[in-house]
Design a protein around this motif. Structure first.
Motif, short mmCIF file in Angstrom:
data_model
loop_
_atom_site.label_atom_id
_atom_site.label_comp_id
_atom_site.label_asym_id
_atom_site.label_seq_id
_atom_site.Cartn_x
_atom_site.Cartn_y
_atom_site.Cartn_z
N UNK A 49 27.96 14.93 -40.85
CA UNK A 49 27.81 13.64 -41.69
C UNK A 49 26.44 13.35 -42.52
N UNK A 50 25.22 13.73 -41.61
CA UNK A 50 23.73 13.48 -42.27
C UNK A 50 23.69 14.55 -43.29
N UNK A 51 24.48 15.73 -43.18
CA UNK A 51 24.40 16.68 -44.37
C UNK A 51 24.89 16.22 -45.66
N UNK A 52 26.45 15.77 -45.26
CA UNK A 52 26.98 15.34 -46.46
C UNK A 52 26.57 14.00 -47.11
N UNK A 53 25.77 13.13 -46.18
CA UNK A 53 25.21 11.76 -46.81
C UNK A 53 23.93 12.22 -47.70
N UNK A 54 23.37 13.69 -47.48
CA UNK A 54 22.23 13.73 -48.33
C UNK A 54 22.53 14.59 -49.55
N UNK A 55 23.71 14.87 -49.66
CA UNK A 55 24.07 15.58 -51.07
C UNK A 55 23.90 14.63 -52.22
N UNK A 56 23.17 14.70 -53.43
CA UNK A 56 22.89 13.91 -54.53
C UNK A 56 24.13 13.71 -55.27
N UNK A 57 24.27 12.53 -55.90
CA UNK A 57 25.34 11.97 -56.65
C UNK A 57 25.82 12.96 -57.76
#
Length: 109
Positions: A49-57
């Motif tokens: 989840x932390x990795x997915x949340x860090x993906x830029x828009x």
């Protein structure tokens, strides 16, 4: 008022939604109450989840463009005229400017 509604519709054609923070909170609560056997899986889920949340828009929009183009059967450069046409056929709500911007953004990603 009509012009405002039209512009608002065009500006919001692709909206990136994220709920990573809420999911992280739920996973942390579950981790706090979890027995030892479940902890490794929950810790891995937190990392994902932390990795997915860090993906830029911009990267999420690029994925969206590529998915739409693949579903439309487009093969080739994502910023070509044919790609922009295919994207607008796949997503009729996109203006020419939006489709061009998203296609360029996808090509740069």
């Amino acid at each position: 008022m009509i012009g405002f509604e039209k512009r608002m519709k065009q500006d919001m054609a692709v909206l990136v939604l994220r709920d990573a923070q809420g999911i992280t909170e739920l996973l942390r609560e579950a981790l706090d109450a979890a027995p030892a056997a479940e902890r490794p899986g929950l810790e891995r889920a937190l990392a994902l989840v932390a990795g997915a949340g860090a993906v830029p828009d911009a990267e999420l929009r690029a994925r969206w463009v590529r998915q739409r183009l693949a579903a439309a059967g487009h093969e080739g450069p994502v910023d070509s005229v044919a790609a922009i046409k295919a994207l607008r056929r796949a997503e009729p709500g996109l203006s020419l400017l939006q489709a061009t911007t998203y296609a360029r953004e996808a090509a740069a990603a």
